[in-house]
Design an enzyme around this catalytic site. Structure first.
Site, mmCIF file in Angstrom:
data_model
loop_
_atom_site.group_PDB
_atom_site.id
_atom_site.type_symbol
_atom_site.label_atom_id
_atom_site.label_comp_id
_atom_site.label_asym_id
_atom_site.label_seq_id
_atom_site.Cartn_x
_atom_site.Cartn_y
_atom_site.Cartn_z
ATOM 1 N N ASP A 34 -8.405 6.345 -4.405
ATOM 2 C CA ASP A 34 -8.564 7.347 -5.336
ATOM 3 C C ASP A 34 -7.545 7.565 -6.272
ATOM 4 O O ASP A 34 -7.578 8.377 -7.337
ATOM 5 C CB ASP A 34 -9.030 8.560 -4.589
ATOM 6 C CG ASP A 34 -8.112 9.144 -3.739
ATOM 7 O OD1 ASP A 34 -7.101 8.490 -3.462
ATOM 8 O OD2 ASP A 34 -8.144 10.383 -3.128
ATOM 9 N N GLU A 35 -6.290 7.038 -5.967
ATOM 10 C CA GLU A 35 -5.229 7.009 -6.571
ATOM 11 C C GLU A 35 -5.243 6.690 -8.048
ATOM 12 O O GLU A 35 -4.417 7.126 -9.049
ATOM 13 C CB GLU A 35 -3.709 6.686 -5.928
ATOM 14 C CG GLU A 35 -3.679 7.676 -4.545
ATOM 15 C CD GLU A 35 -2.347 7.219 -3.858
ATOM 16 O OE1 GLU A 35 -1.593 6.964 -4.606
ATOM 17 O OE2 GLU A 35 -2.537 7.340 -2.585
ATOM 18 N N TYR A 52 2.038 1.650 -7.560
ATOM 19 C CA TYR A 52 1.020 1.391 -6.721
ATOM 20 C C TYR A 52 -0.457 1.598 -7.102
ATOM 21 O O TYR A 52 -1.046 0.727 -7.014
ATOM 22 C CB TYR A 52 1.225 2.082 -5.220
ATOM 23 C CG TYR A 52 0.012 2.135 -4.473
ATOM 24 C CD1 TYR A 52 -0.322 0.897 -3.777
ATOM 25 C CD2 TYR A 52 -0.776 3.400 -4.204
ATOM 26 C CE1 TYR A 52 -1.648 0.938 -3.194
ATOM 27 C CE2 TYR A 52 -1.879 3.090 -3.494
ATOM 28 C CZ TYR A 52 -2.264 1.993 -2.930
ATOM 29 O OH TYR A 52 -3.633 2.118 -2.326
ATOM 30 N N SER A 99 0.976 -1.217 0.032
ATOM 31 C CA SER A 99 0.117 0.075 -0.122
ATOM 32 C C SER A 99 0.717 1.397 -0.118
ATOM 33 O O SER A 99 0.323 2.332 0.191
ATOM 34 C CB SER A 99 -0.909 -0.011 1.266
ATOM 35 O OG SER A 99 -0.361 0.409 2.540
ATOM 36 N N LYS A 122 -3.122 -0.880 -8.404
ATOM 37 C CA LYS A 122 -4.656 -1.096 -7.914
ATOM 38 C C LYS A 122 -5.940 -0.930 -8.869
ATOM 39 O O LYS A 122 -6.756 -1.339 -9.083
ATOM 40 C CB LYS A 122 -4.705 0.152 -6.833
ATOM 41 C CG LYS A 122 -4.021 -0.206 -5.535
ATOM 42 C CD LYS A 122 -4.592 -1.167 -4.708
ATOM 43 C CE LYS A 122 -5.830 -1.108 -3.873
ATOM 44 N NZ LYS A 122 -6.176 -2.109 -3.293
HETATM 45 P P1 NAD Z 1 -1.504 -1.964 4.773
HETATM 46 O O1 NAD Z 1 -0.415 -1.693 4.150
HETATM 47 O O2 NAD Z 1 -1.673 -1.074 6.293
HETATM 48 O O3 NAD Z 1 -2.074 -3.307 5.321
HETATM 49 C C1 NAD Z 1 -1.788 -4.266 4.172
HETATM 50 C C2 NAD Z 1 -2.133 -5.541 4.845
HETATM 51 O O4 NAD Z 1 -2.150 -6.755 3.930
HETATM 52 C C3 NAD Z 1 -0.892 -6.173 5.892
HETATM 53 O O5 NAD Z 1 -1.613 -6.711 6.735
HETATM 54 C C4 NAD Z 1 -0.245 -7.094 4.869
HETATM 55 O O6 NAD Z 1 0.281 -8.093 5.743
HETATM 56 C C5 NAD Z 1 -1.314 -7.771 3.938
HETATM 57 N N1 NAD Z 1 -0.720 -8.211 3.011
HETATM 58 C C6 NAD Z 1 -0.070 -7.514 1.827
HETATM 59 N N2 NAD Z 1 0.186 -8.627 1.075
HETATM 60 C C7 NAD Z 1 -0.388 -9.863 1.287
HETATM 61 C C8 NAD Z 1 -0.549 -11.029 0.755
HETATM 62 N N3 NAD Z 1 0.211 -11.516 -0.334
HETATM 63 N N4 NAD Z 1 -1.525 -11.961 1.222
HETATM 64 C C9 NAD Z 1 -1.979 -11.569 2.497
HETATM 65 N N5 NAD Z 1 -1.845 -10.430 3.138
HETATM 66 C C10 NAD Z 1 -1.014 -9.724 2.443
HETATM 67 O O7 NAD Z 1 -2.689 -1.257 4.042
HETATM 68 P P2 NAD Z 1 -3.906 -0.275 4.501
HETATM 69 O O8 NAD Z 1 -3.477 1.271 4.492
HETATM 70 O O9 NAD Z 1 -4.725 -0.994 5.595
HETATM 71 O O10 NAD Z 1 -4.697 -0.278 3.187
HETATM 72 C C11 NAD Z 1 -5.809 -1.466 3.001
HETATM 73 C C12 NAD Z 1 -6.490 -1.266 1.501
HETATM 74 O O11 NAD Z 1 -7.041 -0.321 1.229
HETATM 75 C C13 NAD Z 1 -5.489 -1.529 0.615
HETATM 76 O O12 NAD Z 1 -5.836 -2.448 -0.518
HETATM 77 C C14 NAD Z 1 -4.992 -0.038 0.081
HETATM 78 O O13 NAD Z 1 -5.009 -0.107 -1.287
HETATM 79 C C15 NAD Z 1 -6.520 0.414 0.625
HETATM 80 N N6 NAD Z 1 -6.602 1.992 0.700
HETATM 81 C C16 NAD Z 1 -5.833 2.602 1.572
HETATM 82 C C17 NAD Z 1 -5.813 4.003 1.844
HETATM 83 C C18 NAD Z 1 -4.951 4.364 2.820
HETATM 84 O O14 NAD Z 1 -5.030 5.573 3.138
HETATM 85 N N7 NAD Z 1 -4.341 3.743 3.650
HETATM 86 C C19 NAD Z 1 -6.749 4.718 1.093
HETATM 87 C C20 NAD Z 1 -7.307 3.920 0.295
HETATM 88 C C21 NAD Z 1 -7.477 2.825 -0.054
HETATM 89 P P1 TYD Z 2 1.400 9.140 1.899
HETATM 90 O O1 TYD Z 2 1.106 9.067 3.308
HETATM 91 O O2 TYD Z 2 2.560 8.378 1.516
HETATM 92 O O3 TYD Z 2 0.025 8.693 1.068
HETATM 93 P P2 TYD Z 2 0.029 8.858 -0.583
HETATM 94 O O4 TYD Z 2 0.967 8.940 -1.033
HETATM 95 O O5 TYD Z 2 -0.656 7.699 -0.794
HETATM 96 O O6 TYD Z 2 -1.009 9.953 -0.638
HETATM 97 O O7 TYD Z 2 1.690 10.773 1.693
HETATM 98 C C1 TYD Z 2 0.712 11.623 1.706
HETATM 99 C C2 TYD Z 2 1.136 12.855 1.079
HETATM 100 O O8 TYD Z 2 2.492 13.280 1.942
HETATM 101 C C3 TYD Z 2 1.762 12.748 -0.103
HETATM 102 O O9 TYD Z 2 1.599 13.960 -1.128
HETATM 103 C C4 TYD Z 2 3.370 12.547 -0.070
HETATM 104 C C5 TYD Z 2 3.547 13.315 1.306
HETATM 105 N N1 TYD Z 2 4.708 12.850 2.216
HETATM 106 C C6 TYD Z 2 5.794 13.950 2.421
HETATM 107 O O10 TYD Z 2 5.647 14.987 1.983
HETATM 108 N N2 TYD Z 2 6.577 13.379 3.279
HETATM 109 C C7 TYD Z 2 6.643 12.013 3.915
HETATM 110 O O11 TYD Z 2 7.587 11.600 4.416
HETATM 111 C C8 TYD Z 2 5.554 11.054 3.406
HETATM 112 C C9 TYD Z 2 5.532 9.595 3.717
HETATM 113 C C10 TYD Z 2 4.705 11.849 2.459
#
Ligand code: NAD
Ligand code: TYD
Length: 353
Positions: A132-133, A156, A89, A160
């Site tokens: 949304d990315e 990434y 992610s 997705k």
């Molecule tokens: P994260 O990286 O915190 O967690 C990902 C989890 O998936 C981990 O527990 C990891 O062990 C597991 N994983 C990875 N590869 C695997 C595999 N091959 N088999 C089984 N498990 C596996 O991610 P997150 O931030 O909790 O995001 C969860 C979902 O939401 C993702 O699909 C991400 O694209 C989506 N998403 C995240 C955000 C955000 O801001 N974090 C926003 C929009 C969508």
């Molecule tokens: P991030 O949390 O990595 O989420 P995403 O890239 O999925 O949006 O980053 C959020 C925003 O913050 C993004 O514009 C990149 C910026 N950023 C920094 O400026 N410094 C940092 O150390 C990180 C991790 C992100």
């Protein structure tokens, strides 16, 4: 939905979703969490959950790319719904090493869809959690809607996007009942401190530099993770099968403004910190390649059709999040061990400008 397979349930959003759903008195089903515990997976985040919800919560260490492991889980637990979170992610990691993103996000989703097709008769829903990315970058105006053309910038977001297309194709071709959600940046408890908000909180408390990419004027829309979990469960219950729903926080912020806000809150909430004023730690570093300028979400479909809107404001949400990281030192210390430190330190050494 009696037996829900949650993939990636030990990651940030998965953990929050499992906690949210098990605490919902109207949900009487079972959750089976399949996670292969990458660096981002933390079973500690679900400590005591199995004891608190006996016969309701099960953990299986399994890789979503592994046909046998996933097939066995469908069989053993009579899976009837899937909430698919598992993914690589982090955008920065995808720039340094895209392979794992292609493997898990594309091939892993493909394998899950194949297992779903194999057990199609018992499946009522495959919900795909996406971002949304996939829509790419906005200029100063406008919002992403569900019909915005896909235009991903990073490995990434491209991976997705590919997985979203596969999920849609399995609906159109095989009639799998699917829903997809494309959500903006989440924040809140249990987030791995490589993402912007927890990284800034923890670095500031340790007096480390707060690395802001480029000029800090990139804009993100922020959503408190519990609001996202409620949106997901709303879509899973009421969403029309075959449809995509955008999810957002109506909370656009420039990175630099957000980081300054975190610094000011920390000055007040951690009055004994030796590093006040925390703003002095802000350091502008080399920009991320392919850095999307702005994300903003139009979630009127979800709001009007299914009655969801975010409840947490960024003021209350960020304060709650800082409070959580200040309180949960045991979790933080466990996370901040070898794998985490080596990645962060190498990454920022390379990036220093
Ligand atoms: P994260 O990286 O915190 O967690 C990902 C989890 O998936 C981990 O527990 C990891 O062990 C597991 N994983 C990875 N590869 C695997 C595999 N091959 N088999 C089984 N498990 C596996 O991610 P997150 O931030 O909790 O995001 C969860 C979902 O939401 C993702 O699909 C991400 O694209 C989506 N998403 C995240 C955000 C955000 O801001 N974090 C926003 C929009 C969508
Ligand atoms: P991030 O949390 O990595 O989420 P995403 O890239 O999925 O949006 O980053 C959020 C925003 O913050 C993004 O514009 C990149 C910026 N950023 C920094 O400026 N410094 C940092 O150390 C990180 C991790 C992100």
């Amino acid at each position: 939905m009696k037996n829900i397979l949650v993939t990636g349930g030990c990651g940030f959003i998965g953990v929050n979703f499992i906690r949210y759903l098990l605490a919902d008195p109207d949900f009487k089903g079972r959750i089976i969490n399949a996670d292969n515990l990458t660096y981002a997976g933390n079973p500690e985040s679900l400590e005591n959950i199995a004891e608190r919800y006996p016969q309701r919560y099960y953990f299986e260490k399994a890789d979503i790319c592994d046909q046998k492991q996933i097939g066995a889980i469908f069989e053993k637990y009579h899976i009837d719904a899937i909430a698919h979170f598992a993914a690589e992610s982090h955008v920065d990691r995808s720039i340094v090493g895209p392979d794992a993103f292609i493997r898990t996000n594309i091939n892993g989703t493909f394998n899950l869809l194949e297992q779903t097709r194999r057990y199609q008769e018992q499946i009522v829903l495959f919900h795909h959690v996406s971002t949304d990315e996939v829509y790419g970058s906005l200029g100063d105006d406008g919002f992403f809607t569900e019909t915005t053309p896909y235009d991903p910038s990073s490995p990434y977001s491209a991976s997705k996007a590919a997985s979203d297309h596969l999920v849609n194709a399995y609906h159109r071709t095989y009639g799998i009942p699917i829903t997809i959600s494309n959500c903006s940046n989440n924040y809140g408890p249990f987030q791995f401190p490589e993402k912007l908000i927890p990284l800034m909180i923890l670095n500031a408390l340790e007096g480390k530099p707060l690395p802001v990419y480029g000029d800090g004027k990139n804009v993100r829309d922020w959503l408190y993770v519990t609001d996202h979990c409620r949106a997901l469960w709303t879509i899973m219950q009421k969403g029309q099968r075959g449809e995509t729903y955008n999810v957002g926080g109506r909370c656009e912020m420039r990175n630099i403004d957000l980081v300054e806000m975190i610094c000011d809150l920390l000055d007040r909430m951690a009055p004994d910190s030796l590093h006040k004023p925390h703003r002095n730690l802000i350091t502008f570093v080399k920009d991320r390649p392919g850095h999307d300028q702005r994300y903003a979400i139009d979630f009127s479909k979800l709001e009007h059709d299914l009655g969801w809107s975010p409840e947490e404001s960024y003021e209350t949400g960020i304060e709650k999040t800082i409070h959580w990281y200040l309180e949960n030192t045991k979790w933080v210390n466990r996370i901040k061990s070898g794998a985490y430190l080596s990645w962060i330190e190498t990454h920022y050494a390379d990036n220093a400008s």
